[in-house]
Design a protein around this motif. Structure first.
Motif, mmCIF file in Angstrom:
data_model
loop_
_atom_site.group_PDB
_atom_site.id
_atom_site.type_symbol
_atom_site.label_atom_id
_atom_site.label_comp_id
_atom_site.label_asym_id
_atom_site.label_seq_id
_atom_site.Cartn_x
_atom_site.Cartn_y
_atom_site.Cartn_z
ATOM 1 N N ALA A 142 8.424 6.483 -1.239
ATOM 2 C CA ALA A 142 7.548 6.917 -2.330
ATOM 3 C C ALA A 142 7.292 5.784 -3.317
ATOM 4 O O ALA A 142 6.166 5.593 -3.795
ATOM 5 C CB ALA A 142 8.153 8.120 -3.040
ATOM 6 N N ALA A 143 8.331 5.024 -3.651
ATOM 7 C CA ALA A 143 8.198 3.956 -4.641
ATOM 8 C C ALA A 143 7.233 2.877 -4.163
ATOM 9 O O ALA A 143 6.328 2.455 -4.907
ATOM 10 C CB ALA A 143 9.567 3.355 -4.941
ATOM 11 N N ILE A 144 7.413 2.410 -2.941
ATOM 12 C CA ILE A 144 6.535 1.363 -2.418
ATOM 13 C C ILE A 144 5.111 1.877 -2.274
ATOM 14 O O ILE A 144 4.136 1.174 -2.607
ATOM 15 C CB ILE A 144 7.077 0.829 -1.087
ATOM 16 C CG1 ILE A 144 8.380 0.054 -1.326
ATOM 17 C CG2 ILE A 144 6.053 -0.067 -0.386
ATOM 18 C CD1 ILE A 144 9.067 -0.432 -0.071
ATOM 19 N N SER A 145 4.947 3.102 -1.825
ATOM 20 C CA SER A 145 3.610 3.681 -1.679
ATOM 21 C C SER A 145 2.918 3.809 -3.030
ATOM 22 O O SER A 145 1.707 3.544 -3.155
ATOM 23 C CB SER A 145 3.706 5.057 -1.006
ATOM 24 O OG SER A 145 4.230 4.960 0.307
ATOM 25 N N ALA A 146 3.670 4.199 -4.052
ATOM 26 C CA ALA A 146 3.091 4.398 -5.381
ATOM 27 C C ALA A 146 2.685 3.086 -6.045
ATOM 28 O O ALA A 146 1.786 3.065 -6.887
ATOM 29 C CB ALA A 146 4.079 5.139 -6.274
ATOM 30 N N CYS A 147 3.329 1.995 -5.653
ATOM 31 C CA CYS A 147 3.113 0.703 -6.324
ATOM 32 C C CYS A 147 2.138 -0.219 -5.603
ATOM 33 O O CYS A 147 1.858 -1.321 -6.089
ATOM 34 C CB CYS A 147 4.452 -0.016 -6.495
ATOM 35 S SG CYS A 147 5.573 0.795 -7.645
ATOM 36 N N THR A 148 1.634 0.202 -4.458
ATOM 37 C CA THR A 148 0.748 -0.656 -3.672
ATOM 38 C C THR A 148 -0.479 0.120 -3.224
ATOM 39 O O THR A 148 -0.466 1.352 -3.139
ATOM 40 C CB THR A 148 1.465 -1.209 -2.426
ATOM 41 O OG1 THR A 148 1.904 -0.108 -1.607
ATOM 42 C CG2 THR A 148 2.658 -2.063 -2.804
ATOM 43 N N SER A 149 -1.539 -0.613 -2.939
ATOM 44 C CA SER A 149 -2.713 -0.020 -2.313
ATOM 45 C C SER A 149 -2.603 -0.207 -0.808
ATOM 46 O O SER A 149 -1.872 -1.091 -0.331
ATOM 47 C CB SER A 149 -3.988 -0.684 -2.829
ATOM 48 O OG SER A 149 -3.967 -2.080 -2.565
ATOM 49 N N TYR A 150 -3.321 0.595 -0.047
ATOM 50 C CA TYR A 150 -3.252 0.466 1.400
ATOM 51 C C TYR A 150 -3.770 -0.910 1.807
ATOM 52 O O TYR A 150 -4.841 -1.343 1.372
ATOM 53 C CB TYR A 150 -4.065 1.556 2.104
ATOM 54 C CG TYR A 150 -3.805 1.572 3.591
ATOM 55 C CD1 TYR A 150 -2.731 2.282 4.116
ATOM 56 C CD2 TYR A 150 -4.598 0.830 4.461
ATOM 57 C CE1 TYR A 150 -2.461 2.266 5.478
ATOM 58 C CE2 TYR A 150 -4.339 0.813 5.821
ATOM 59 C CZ TYR A 150 -3.262 1.533 6.320
ATOM 60 O OH TYR A 150 -3.005 1.500 7.669
ATOM 61 N N GLY A 151 -2.973 -1.620 2.626
ATOM 62 C CA GLY A 151 -3.348 -2.957 3.046
ATOM 63 C C GLY A 151 -3.022 -4.022 2.018
ATOM 64 O O GLY A 151 -3.408 -5.195 2.193
ATOM 65 N N GLY A 152 -2.299 -3.647 0.949
ATOM 66 C CA GLY A 152 -1.960 -4.580 -0.113
ATOM 67 C C GLY A 152 -0.825 -5.518 0.267
ATOM 68 O O GLY A 152 -0.412 -5.597 1.434
ATOM 69 N N ARG A 153 -0.281 -6.202 -0.743
ATOM 70 C CA ARG A 153 0.744 -7.217 -0.503
ATOM 71 C C ARG A 153 2.002 -6.877 -1.289
ATOM 72 O O ARG A 153 1.947 -6.552 -2.478
ATOM 73 C CB ARG A 153 0.231 -8.604 -0.882
ATOM 74 C CG ARG A 153 -1.051 -8.986 -0.138
ATOM 75 C CD ARG A 153 -1.507 -10.397 -0.473
ATOM 76 N NE ARG A 153 -0.657 -11.411 0.135
ATOM 77 C CZ ARG A 153 -0.768 -11.805 1.404
ATOM 78 N NH1 ARG A 153 -1.664 -11.260 2.212
ATOM 79 N NH2 ARG A 153 0.039 -12.740 1.882
ATOM 80 N N LEU A 154 3.144 -6.968 -0.601
ATOM 81 C CA LEU A 154 4.444 -6.635 -1.183
ATOM 82 C C LEU A 154 5.391 -7.817 -1.019
ATOM 83 O O LEU A 154 5.557 -8.340 0.089
ATOM 84 C CB LEU A 154 5.039 -5.408 -0.478
ATOM 85 C CG LEU A 154 6.461 -5.005 -0.881
ATOM 86 C CD1 LEU A 154 6.490 -4.446 -2.302
ATOM 87 C CD2 LEU A 154 7.038 -3.979 0.104
ATOM 88 N N LEU A 155 5.995 -8.236 -2.127
ATOM 89 C CA LEU A 155 7.059 -9.244 -2.063
ATOM 90 C C LEU A 155 8.385 -8.509 -1.976
ATOM 91 O O LEU A 155 8.725 -7.719 -2.860
ATOM 92 C CB LEU A 155 7.031 -10.136 -3.312
ATOM 93 C CG LEU A 155 8.157 -11.175 -3.422
ATOM 94 C CD1 LEU A 155 8.099 -12.169 -2.270
ATOM 95 C CD2 LEU A 155 8.089 -11.900 -4.761
ATOM 96 N N MET A 156 9.122 -8.740 -0.910
ATOM 97 C CA MET A 156 10.377 -8.021 -0.734
ATOM 98 C C MET A 156 11.483 -8.948 -0.253
ATOM 99 O O MET A 156 11.239 -9.927 0.462
ATOM 100 C CB MET A 156 10.207 -6.847 0.245
ATOM 101 C CG MET A 156 9.786 -7.227 1.634
ATOM 102 S SD MET A 156 9.457 -5.782 2.690
ATOM 103 C CE MET A 156 11.123 -5.199 3.011
ATOM 104 N N ALA A 157 12.693 -8.638 -0.682
ATOM 105 C CA ALA A 157 13.862 -9.371 -0.209
ATOM 106 C C ALA A 157 14.090 -9.033 1.255
ATOM 107 O O ALA A 157 13.986 -7.873 1.665
ATOM 108 C CB ALA A 157 15.081 -9.009 -1.043
#
Length: 511
Positions: free
Chosen positions: A85-100
């Motif tokens: 839920a957290a990642i989905s709420a903070c990004t748009s579809y096809g967006g970019r996520l910086l993750m460890a």
């Protein structure tokens, strides 16, 4: 005929096996006794978790007040649902996520579901530098012995460097959110406060998977909670380190960067529409326990941990992973500063025996002493402790380790063949996103012949469930050798559809 699950659970529950593993209630504290009597559905007077206006709204608000968050949500599908839920709420579809890269597999599944482009930062390697305490300055021989022992400590993943987060965000201005895990399975804590400052300077939210740190912030012996360190979303698994039932967790939201409406939307998708009232009662009971007795419970817990640490310092061949920055943990015992570690959770007992694998230690504690550890890696094992652990439990573990240590004293100690692997993080080349990989034609080949091919499957050590390779990454010869070593050591490799681990799905015809 195989034994039925309920019968086996009853038998195990009635034995003398002691649980140095989750759930944090340790089968004795804070859990409703008669679960069937309170297992109901959304009947009149008992509210609805997905539209909370009454008793469940009040319960979640009490949890928010306890942790100091603006808003807290009950999770009945574990931290997994909170991460999704957290990642989905903070990004748009096809967006970019910086993750460890040392994140739980749920974060990768969220990236797949949202079609995200993932950018990775890697944890430092925790290593030791000589820095004996002042009390040992007049005892050079002892100081050198301590240092030699520390040099043989297992190599584990360290903290995430704030500078690496900053560099990644400067290089890629399209990143929409940052996701890290702190503490890790081994209890390694990152500098969440500084990382939050950096992410906020770029106007994006920080999500912290603090599943193993639900007990943080209740006593100065333990690290502070990420809720108080500026993280926008923090996910806590109550069941891991506190007295609450398996699968119970919390999601905390703070600040204006993440809208409450989006969290609610995705929790409605990822959580069951029939939330267990037994689980919710367990969470409420846990919060109530901490509201009333947290100081006493954590004060006693800290004393038991410190006493256990003192006992372990007397052993010659079995040790506990040690760093400074772990509250008051083991200070003043010639313990050296560990590079690559910001802080460590003293409730995670990372144990290792010279010349032996983690499986060797875990197996002997289980088979001979009926002590069940949380996890075994190549060169170490983890005992997970909580406020529900008894002095008797700590005494049993200390006595068992002392007996094994005395046996090792009588034998020749050789370097452990399992020393090169634990939770290692190979830096694989990313060719496709996880979602793109899922849409490509695939074929199954022998893993030993897969070097240079693009993986279409996850492979991870479980626990803790951190992927060694994810779909869309190139399979290297180094990874194949590493997996072979893990398998030879008896570690649990999961993710492959072929449970034998001999074959892997790859992108058809591509290298």
């Amino acid at each position: 005929m195989s034994q039925k699950l309920y019968e086996k659970l009853k038998e195990y529950g009635g034995s003398d096996a002691y649980p140095f593993h989750m759930p944090g209630h340790k089968r004795r504290l804070g859990v409703p006794g008669e679960c069937l009597d309170i297992d109901i559905t959304e009947i009149d007077g008992f509210d609805n978790l997905h539209h909370a206006e009454g008793i469940l709204k009040d319960a979640q608000e009490r949890a928010a007040k306890l942790y100091g968050s603006e808003e807290t949500f009950y999770l009945v599908n574990g931290s997994t649902a909170g991460i999704l839920a957290a990642i989905s709420a903070c990004t748009s579809y096809g967006g970019r996520l910086l993750m460890a890269r040392n994140c739980h597999k749920a974060a990768y599944h969220a990236a797949e579901l949202r079609g995200l482009h993932t950018v990775y930062v890697y944890p430092q390697c925790a290593s030791v530098t000589k820095n004996p305490s002042a009390e040992d300055a007049d005892d050079a021989d002892r100081s050198d012995n301590v240092y030699e022992t520390l040099q043989r400590q297992p190599m584990i993943g360290g903290s995430i460097r704030p500078e690496d987060i900053q560099a990644a965000l400067r290089e890629d201005r399209g990143i929409q959110a940052v996701f890290i895990t702190s503490p890790t399975y081994e209890g390694i804590v990152s500098d969440v406060g500084r990382i939050a400052e950096i992410t906020h300077s770029f106007g994006i939210p920080l999500i912290v998977d603090e599943a193993h740190g639900a007990h943080f912030g209740f006593h100065p012996y333990f690290p502070e909670s990420s809720v108080k360190k500026g993280a926008d979303i923090v996910i806590h698994s109550l069941h891991k380190t506190l007295p609450s039932m398996t699968q119970t967790a919390l999601l905390h939201r703070n600040g204006a960067l993440v809208k409450s409406e989006r969290i609610r939307k995705y929790l409605g998708m990822y959580q069951t529409s029939s939330p267990s009232y037994v689980f919710m009662a367990s969470m409420d009971a846990c919060v109530g326990l901490l509201e009333t007795y947290s100081h006493t419970l954590f004060e006693d817990f800290a004393k038991r941990l410190e006493g256990f640490a003192q006992e372990l310092c007397r052993l010659k061949h079995i040790h506990m992973y040690k760093t400074e920055g772990s509250g008051n943990f083991l200070t003043g015992h010639g313990i050296s500063q560990a590079e690559g570690v910001f802080a460590m959770d003293p409730s995670k007992l990372v144990l290792w025996a010279e010349g032996k694998s983690g499986k060797w230690l875990s197996d002997r504690l289980r088979e001979r002493f009926h002590l069940e550890l949380e996890m075994e890696a190549g060169s170490y094992a983890i005992a997970l402790t909580s406020i529900a652990d008894t002095q008797e439990g700590f005494d049993r573990l200390a006595a068992a380790l002392k007996e094994l240590d005395e046996e090792l004293e009588k034998k020749d100690i050789f370097p452990a063949p399992a020393g090169r692997y634990g939770n290692a993080f190979l830096q694989n080349e990313q060719i496709l996103t996880i979602a793109e990989t899922d849409e490509r034609p695939q074929q199954r080949i022998l893993l030993e012949d897969a070097a240079g091919r693009i993986s279409a499957e996850y492979i991870y050590l479980y626990p803790p469930g951190i992927p060694l390779i994810v779909p869309g990454e190139e399979i290297s010869r180094e990874l194949i050798r590493y997996l072979s070593d893990c398998r030879d050591a008896g570690l649990s490799l999961q993710g492959l559809r072929d449970y034998s681990g001999k074959t892997i799905s790859v992108i058809f015809g591509e290298r």
